[in-house]
Design a protein around this motif. Structure first.
Motif, PDB file in Angstrom:
ATOM      1  N   TYR A   1      35.941  40.267  33.520  1.00 39.46           N
ATOM      2  CA  TYR A   1      36.578  40.723  32.182  1.00 39.46           C
ATOM      3  C   TYR A   1      36.910  39.548  31.565  1.00 39.46           C
ATOM      4  O   TYR A   1      36.580  39.140  30.329  1.00 39.46           O
TER       5      TYR A   1
ATOM      6  N   LEU B   1      36.045  47.947  33.451  1.00 35.60           N
ATOM      7  CA  LEU B   1      36.265  46.760  34.362  1.00 35.60           C
ATOM      8  C   LEU B   1      37.622  46.630  34.881  1.00 35.60           C
ATOM      9  O   LEU B   1      38.092  45.705  35.056  1.00 35.60           O
ATOM     10  N   ASP B   2      38.192  47.814  34.887  1.00 37.58           N
ATOM     11  CA  ASP B   2      39.723  47.650  35.415  1.00 37.58           C
ATOM     12  C   ASP B   2      39.889  46.996  37.023  1.00 37.58           C
ATOM     13  O   ASP B   2      40.830  46.695  37.182  1.00 37.58           O
ATOM     14  N   ASN B   3      38.730  47.308  37.443  1.00 34.62           N
ATOM     15  CA  ASN B   3      38.878  46.824  38.827  1.00 34.62           C
ATOM     16  C   ASN B   3      37.956  45.281  39.085  1.00 34.62           C
ATOM     17  O   ASN B   3      38.012  44.866  40.061  1.00 34.62           O
ATOM     18  N   ASN B   4      37.622  44.881  37.807  1.00 35.63           N
ATOM     19  CA  ASN B   4      36.782  43.407  38.123  1.00 35.63           C
ATOM     20  C   ASN B   4      37.488  42.465  37.055  1.00 35.63           C
ATOM     21  O   ASN B   4      36.817  42.317  35.743  1.00 35.63           O
ATOM     22  N   ASN B   5      38.590  41.819  37.317  1.00 35.50           N
ATOM     23  CA  ASN B   5      39.301  41.006  36.426  1.00 35.50           C
ATOM     24  C   ASN B   5      38.364  39.944  36.210  1.00 35.50           C
ATOM     25  O   ASN B   5      38.514  39.308  35.133  1.00 35.50           O
TER      26      ASN B   5
ATOM     27  N   TRP C   1      45.033  52.185  23.765  1.00 38.49           N
ATOM     28  CA  TRP C   1      44.097  52.098  25.220  1.00 38.49           C
ATOM     29  C   TRP C   1      43.906  50.643  25.475  1.00 38.49           C
ATOM     30  O   TRP C   1      44.051  49.974  24.595  1.00 38.49           O
ATOM     31  N   ASN C   2      43.562  50.453  26.644  1.00 37.45           N
ATOM     32  CA  ASN C   2      43.394  48.957  27.228  1.00 37.45           C
ATOM     33  C   ASN C   2      41.994  48.878  27.392  1.00 37.45           C
ATOM     34  O   ASN C   2      41.079  49.649  27.720  1.00 37.45           O
TER      35      ASN C   2
ATOM     36  N   GLN D   1      40.020  46.610  28.896  1.00 34.91           N
ATOM     37  CA  GLN D   1      39.378  46.153  29.891  1.00 34.91           C
ATOM     38  C   GLN D   1      39.129  47.871  30.681  1.00 34.91           C
ATOM     39  O   GLN D   1      38.289  47.770  31.322  1.00 34.91           O
ATOM     40  N   GLU D   2      40.080  48.595  30.698  1.00 35.38           N
ATOM     41  CA  GLU D   2      39.805  49.901  31.339  1.00 35.38           C
ATOM     42  C   GLU D   2      38.948  50.506  30.673  1.00 35.38           C
ATOM     43  O   GLU D   2      38.053  51.243  31.138  1.00 35.38           O
ATOM     44  N   LYS D   3      38.800  50.761  29.390  1.00 37.49           N
ATOM     45  CA  LYS D   3      37.862  51.258  28.698  1.00 37.49           C
ATOM     46  C   LYS D   3      36.247  50.692  28.848  1.00 37.49           C
ATOM     47  O   LYS D   3      35.159  51.532  28.607  1.00 37.49           O
TER      48      LYS D   3
END
Length: 168
Positions: A70, A63-67, A55-56, A58-60
């Motif tokens: 992160y 924050l997958d849409n908030n670089n 798993w990633n 950032q995604e978990k």
């Protein structure tokens, strides 16, 4: 009515006013505390498996849409590790517990105990940082790769055997 009785009545009225003011201040303090706490935080448990492989991070973390957030969090973990005096050439398992505790104290406010009760993002980001640092040091020739237990066992077994080819 005697002067003492009138004084008592006056003090009772004053006491009642103080009690009402205290109750009002208490209710205002509770309302301010609820407003300050903000909306309820969603608890995010650690997913099973290994970060980066299964798993990633950032995604978990949600924050997958908030670089930018992160990157700020990852930077705060890296800076906390350096400030805590962690030897970056060690693996995560070899880092002393007191230095890990210092890292957990200095992290980004997004990594709140209410959101991540077990502090798993800090742990995973620190593991990632140490792995990447070690990999870079090996690539540039400053460090040797980690030795596996089987490699260590083989080198110890070879060195403990007597040399039968010598003339001694």
């Amino acid at each position: 009515m005697t002067p003492e009785q009138s004084e008592i009545e006056h003090l009772r009225a004053e006491l009642e006013q103080v009690r009402q003011a205290a109750a009002q201040a208490s209710s205002q303090a509770q309302a301010a505390a609820q407003a300050q706490a903000g909306p309820p935080v969603t608890v995010i448990p650690r997913p099973p498996g290994e970060a980066g492989r299964d798993w990633n991070i950032q995604e978990k973390m949600g924050l997958d849409n908030n670089n930018s957030l992160y990157r700020d969090i990852a930077r705060s973990v890296r800076n906390a590790a350096i400030q805590a005096g962690i030897d970056l050439n060690l693996s995560f398992r070899q880092v002393p517990v007191d230095k890990l505790a210092n890292v957990y104290k200095k992290i980004h406010e997004y990594l709140d105990k209410r959101r991540f009760p077990t502090d798993w993002p800090t742990c995973e980001l620190l593991k990632q940082f140490l792995k990447n640092h070690h990999k870079h040091e090996c690539k540039t020739g400053r460090l040797e790769p980690y030795k596996r237990a089987s490699q260590i066992h083989r080198t110890q077994a070879r060195s403990s055997l007597p040399n039968i080819d010598s003339d001694d």
